[in-house]
Motif scaffolding. Sequence first.
Motif, PDB file in Angstrom:
ATOM      1  N   TYR A  53      -5.166  -0.776   8.785  1.00 25.07           N
ATOM      2  CA  TYR A  53      -3.818   0.686   8.703  1.00 25.07           C
ATOM      3  C   TYR A  53      -2.981  -0.189   7.335  1.00 25.07           C
ATOM      4  O   TYR A  53      -2.645   0.824   6.534  1.00 25.07           O
ATOM      5  N   VAL A  54      -2.713  -1.344   6.863  1.00 28.68           N
ATOM      6  CA  VAL A  54      -2.181  -1.924   6.019  1.00 28.68           C
ATOM      7  C   VAL A  54      -3.034  -1.713   4.664  1.00 28.68           C
ATOM      8  O   VAL A  54      -2.393  -1.523   3.546  1.00 28.68           O
ATOM      9  N   LYS A  55      -4.515  -2.131   4.770  1.00 23.35           N
ATOM     10  CA  LYS A  55      -5.590  -1.919   3.750  1.00 23.35           C
ATOM     11  C   LYS A  55      -5.429  -0.413   2.910  1.00 23.35           C
ATOM     12  O   LYS A  55      -5.557   0.205   1.799  1.00 23.35           O
ATOM     13  N   PHE A  56      -5.233   0.755   4.083  1.00 25.55           N
ATOM     14  CA  PHE A  56      -5.077   2.051   4.130  1.00 25.55           C
ATOM     15  C   PHE A  56      -3.980   2.398   3.790  1.00 25.55           C
ATOM     16  O   PHE A  56      -3.879   3.088   2.159  1.00 25.55           O
ATOM     17  N   ARG A  57      -2.776   2.108   4.005  1.00 23.83           N
ATOM     18  CA  ARG A  57      -1.293   1.951   3.189  1.00 23.83           C
ATOM     19  C   ARG A  57      -1.547   1.935   1.635  1.00 23.83           C
ATOM     20  O   ARG A  57      -1.146   2.118   0.979  1.00 23.83           O
ATOM     21  N   LEU A  58      -1.660   0.642   1.563  1.00 20.80           N
ATOM     22  CA  LEU A  58      -1.828   0.454   0.265  1.00 20.80           C
ATOM     23  C   LEU A  58      -2.708   0.697  -0.913  1.00 20.80           C
ATOM     24  O   LEU A  58      -2.678   0.709  -1.647  1.00 20.80           O
ATOM     25  N   GLU A  59      -3.792   0.910  -0.473  1.00 20.68           N
ATOM     26  CA  GLU A  59      -4.427   1.793  -1.509  1.00 20.68           C
ATOM     27  C   GLU A  59      -4.768   2.888  -1.654  1.00 20.68           C
ATOM     28  O   GLU A  59      -4.355   3.396  -2.802  1.00 20.68           O
ATOM     29  N   THR A  60      -3.878   4.010  -0.125  1.00 24.43           N
ATOM     30  CA  THR A  60      -2.988   5.503  -1.306  1.00 24.43           C
ATOM     31  C   THR A  60      -2.140   4.901  -2.299  1.00 24.43           C
ATOM     32  O   THR A  60      -1.662   6.269  -2.755  1.00 24.43           O
ATOM     33  N   TYR A  62      -1.005   2.219  -3.901  1.00 20.93           N
ATOM     34  CA  TYR A  62      -1.500   2.155  -5.411  1.00 20.93           C
ATOM     35  C   TYR A  62      -2.747   2.022  -5.799  1.00 20.93           C
ATOM     36  O   TYR A  62      -2.926   2.553  -7.567  1.00 20.93           O
ATOM     37  N   GLY A  63      -3.747   2.827  -5.030  1.00 19.33           N
ATOM     38  CA  GLY A  63      -4.845   3.023  -5.677  1.00 19.33           C
ATOM     39  C   GLY A  63      -5.640   1.552  -5.650  1.00 19.33           C
ATOM     40  O   GLY A  63      -4.860   0.019  -5.513  1.00 19.33           O
ATOM     41  N   GLY A  64      -6.732   1.233  -6.050  1.00 16.81           N
ATOM     42  CA  GLY A  64      -7.795  -0.100  -6.443  1.00 16.81           C
ATOM     43  C   GLY A  64      -8.060  -0.825  -4.612  1.00 16.81           C
ATOM     44  O   GLY A  64      -7.696  -0.698  -4.153  1.00 16.81           O
ATOM     45  N   ASP A  73       9.054  -1.235  -4.315  1.00 15.75           N
ATOM     46  CA  ASP A  73       8.649   0.031  -3.952  1.00 15.75           C
ATOM     47  C   ASP A  73       8.690  -0.167  -2.775  1.00 15.75           C
ATOM     48  O   ASP A  73       8.785   0.753  -2.275  1.00 15.75           O
ATOM     49  N   VAL A  74       8.859  -1.407  -1.984  1.00 13.80           N
ATOM     50  CA  VAL A  74       9.557  -1.094  -0.469  1.00 13.80           C
ATOM     51  C   VAL A  74      10.721  -0.253  -0.471  1.00 13.80           C
ATOM     52  O   VAL A  74      10.774   0.771   0.604  1.00 13.80           O
TER      53      VAL A  74
END
Length: 88
Positions: A53-60, A62-64, A73-74
């Motif tokens: 979930y964390v990986k999905f949120r960060l990638e959506t 910030y991308g990359g 940002d938070v």
Amino acid sequence: MNRIRRARAMLSIGFGVMVRPRYWMVAIRVVRRMVPTQWWTRRPYLPLPTHEYVKFRLETQYGGISPQPTLPDVLKYLQWVRQWDAAS
């Protein structure tokens, strides 16, 4: 080394939210939404969101690969959640 940098960033973000009382309630709501149900039955037995979930949120956001969240940002995200919840 990457774990240390990430842990330091998370502590900085946590402290940044702690010193801003107006974000406390919305931060609690966000954490409650992110924590999986019955978190106490799975290791590491802490109320943490899943890695996926964390990986999905960060990638959506910030991308990359392996982006690092920042306090501004938070805080923007918490403000957006507050506005979204108020409009719902």
